[in-house]
Design a protein around this motif. Structure first.
Motif, mmCIF file in Angstrom:
data_model
loop_
_atom_site.group_PDB
_atom_site.id
_atom_site.type_symbol
_atom_site.label_atom_id
_atom_site.label_comp_id
_atom_site.label_asym_id
_atom_site.label_seq_id
_atom_site.Cartn_x
_atom_site.Cartn_y
_atom_site.Cartn_z
ATOM 1 N N SER A 26 0.825 -1.214 0.000
ATOM 2 C CA SER A 26 0.000 0.000 0.000
ATOM 3 C C SER A 26 0.856 1.260 0.000
ATOM 4 O O SER A 26 0.359 2.348 -0.267
ATOM 5 C CB SER A 26 -0.919 0.020 1.223
ATOM 6 O OG SER A 26 -1.799 -1.068 1.188
ATOM 7 N N GLY A 27 2.117 1.114 0.343
ATOM 8 C CA GLY A 27 3.010 2.265 0.394
ATOM 9 C C GLY A 27 2.692 3.152 1.589
ATOM 10 O O GLY A 27 2.262 2.680 2.632
ATOM 11 N N ILE A 28 2.874 4.444 1.411
ATOM 12 C CA ILE A 28 2.642 5.394 2.490
ATOM 13 C C ILE A 28 1.205 5.903 2.401
ATOM 14 O O ILE A 28 0.840 6.572 1.437
ATOM 15 C CB ILE A 28 3.634 6.568 2.411
ATOM 16 C CG1 ILE A 28 5.059 6.031 2.528
ATOM 17 C CG2 ILE A 28 3.351 7.585 3.506
ATOM 18 C CD1 ILE A 28 6.117 7.056 2.243
ATOM 19 N N THR A 29 0.429 5.574 3.407
ATOM 20 C CA THR A 29 -0.958 6.018 3.472
ATOM 21 C C THR A 29 -1.110 7.000 4.635
ATOM 22 O O THR A 29 -0.188 7.166 5.447
ATOM 23 C CB THR A 29 -1.902 4.823 3.692
ATOM 24 O OG1 THR A 29 -1.587 4.218 4.951
ATOM 25 C CG2 THR A 29 -1.765 3.786 2.575
ATOM 26 N N LYS A 34 0.141 8.567 10.320
ATOM 27 C CA LYS A 34 -0.358 8.755 11.682
ATOM 28 C C LYS A 34 0.328 7.797 12.654
ATOM 29 O O LYS A 34 0.729 8.198 13.750
ATOM 30 C CB LYS A 34 -1.869 8.566 11.742
ATOM 31 C CG LYS A 34 -2.445 8.805 13.127
ATOM 32 C CD LYS A 34 -3.926 8.755 13.145
ATOM 33 C CE LYS A 34 -4.547 8.962 14.505
ATOM 34 N NZ LYS A 34 -3.733 8.995 15.655
ATOM 35 N N GLN A 35 0.490 6.546 12.254
ATOM 36 C CA GLN A 35 1.160 5.567 13.115
ATOM 37 C C GLN A 35 2.612 5.962 13.377
ATOM 38 O O GLN A 35 3.096 5.860 14.505
ATOM 39 C CB GLN A 35 1.108 4.176 12.495
ATOM 40 C CG GLN A 35 -0.253 3.545 12.536
ATOM 41 C CD GLN A 35 -0.284 2.201 11.817
ATOM 42 O OE1 GLN A 35 0.558 1.910 10.968
ATOM 43 N NE2 GLN A 35 -1.253 1.380 12.169
ATOM 44 N N VAL A 36 3.293 6.415 12.339
ATOM 45 C CA VAL A 36 4.690 6.833 12.492
ATOM 46 C C VAL A 36 4.780 8.063 13.387
ATOM 47 O O VAL A 36 5.626 8.136 14.283
ATOM 48 C CB VAL A 36 5.343 7.090 11.113
ATOM 49 C CG1 VAL A 36 6.701 7.761 11.265
ATOM 50 C CG2 VAL A 36 5.486 5.786 10.348
ATOM 51 N N ALA A 64 10.018 10.470 2.500
ATOM 52 C CA ALA A 64 8.610 10.878 2.478
ATOM 53 C C ALA A 64 8.012 10.850 3.887
ATOM 54 O O ALA A 64 7.283 11.771 4.277
ATOM 55 C CB ALA A 64 7.815 9.977 1.540
ATOM 56 N N LEU A 65 8.308 9.810 4.655
ATOM 57 C CA LEU A 65 7.790 9.735 6.020
ATOM 58 C C LEU A 65 8.418 10.798 6.917
ATOM 59 O O LEU A 65 7.744 11.373 7.770
ATOM 60 C CB LEU A 65 8.016 8.342 6.606
ATOM 61 C CG LEU A 65 7.048 7.272 6.137
ATOM 62 C CD1 LEU A 65 7.484 5.897 6.633
ATOM 63 C CD2 LEU A 65 5.637 7.581 6.611
ATOM 64 N N ALA A 66 9.698 11.058 6.720
ATOM 65 C CA ALA A 66 10.359 12.099 7.509
ATOM 66 C C ALA A 66 9.743 13.461 7.212
ATOM 67 O O ALA A 66 9.494 14.253 8.130
ATOM 68 C CB ALA A 66 11.855 12.110 7.211
ATOM 69 N N GLU A 67 9.479 13.729 5.957
ATOM 70 C CA GLU A 67 8.869 15.005 5.577
ATOM 71 C C GLU A 67 7.448 15.122 6.135
ATOM 72 O O GLU A 67 7.067 16.155 6.669
ATOM 73 C CB GLU A 67 8.845 15.148 4.058
ATOM 74 C CG GLU A 67 8.321 16.481 3.587
ATOM 75 C CD GLU A 67 8.366 16.609 2.077
ATOM 76 O OE1 GLU A 67 7.469 17.265 1.534
ATOM 77 O OE2 GLU A 67 9.290 16.051 1.463
ATOM 78 N N ALA A 68 6.686 14.042 6.035
ATOM 79 C CA ALA A 68 5.294 14.057 6.494
ATOM 80 C C ALA A 68 5.186 14.203 8.010
ATOM 81 O O ALA A 68 4.204 14.765 8.507
ATOM 82 C CB ALA A 68 4.579 12.787 6.045
#
Length: 97
Positions: A26-29, A34-36, A64-68
């Motif tokens: 699913s990749g980054i949803t 929110k979980q991260v 992407a997760l770091a930015e989000a």
């Protein structure tokens, strides 16, 4: 922004950590972000894994997760990566300056 000394300190700390989240097909949803974010607020330093089915590369997923989540990427190695975000409420990690 972390300097190289701080990154080295965090890498050493993360060696004993278990992977707490896996990114799959699913990749980054929104749910993943929110979980991260919740995990970073509780623990400050987390280790994640990109599964082979993930549509993005490990580096792209980490960035992407770091930015989000407004976190820092500490290390990307193999299929795993480490994120750090200083907690506003739960400051457990003291970084060297």
């Amino acid at each position: 922004m972390l300097n190289s000394r701080q990154r080295a300190q965090l890498r050493g700390m993360a060696n004993s950590y278990e992977t707490i989240l896996q990114i799959g097909k699913s990749g980054i949803t929104d749910n993943t972000v929110k979980q991260v974010a919740d995990a970073l607020e509780a623990r400050e330093l987390i280790k994640l894994r990109n599964l082979e089915t993930c549509p993005t590369s490990v580096r792209d997923t980490a960035n992407a997760l770091a930015e989000a989540t407004e976190a820092d990427v500490v290390q990307v190695i193999g299929t795993r990566f480490i994120l750090y975000k200083e907690s506003k409420n739960n400051k457990e990690i003291k970084l060297v300056k």
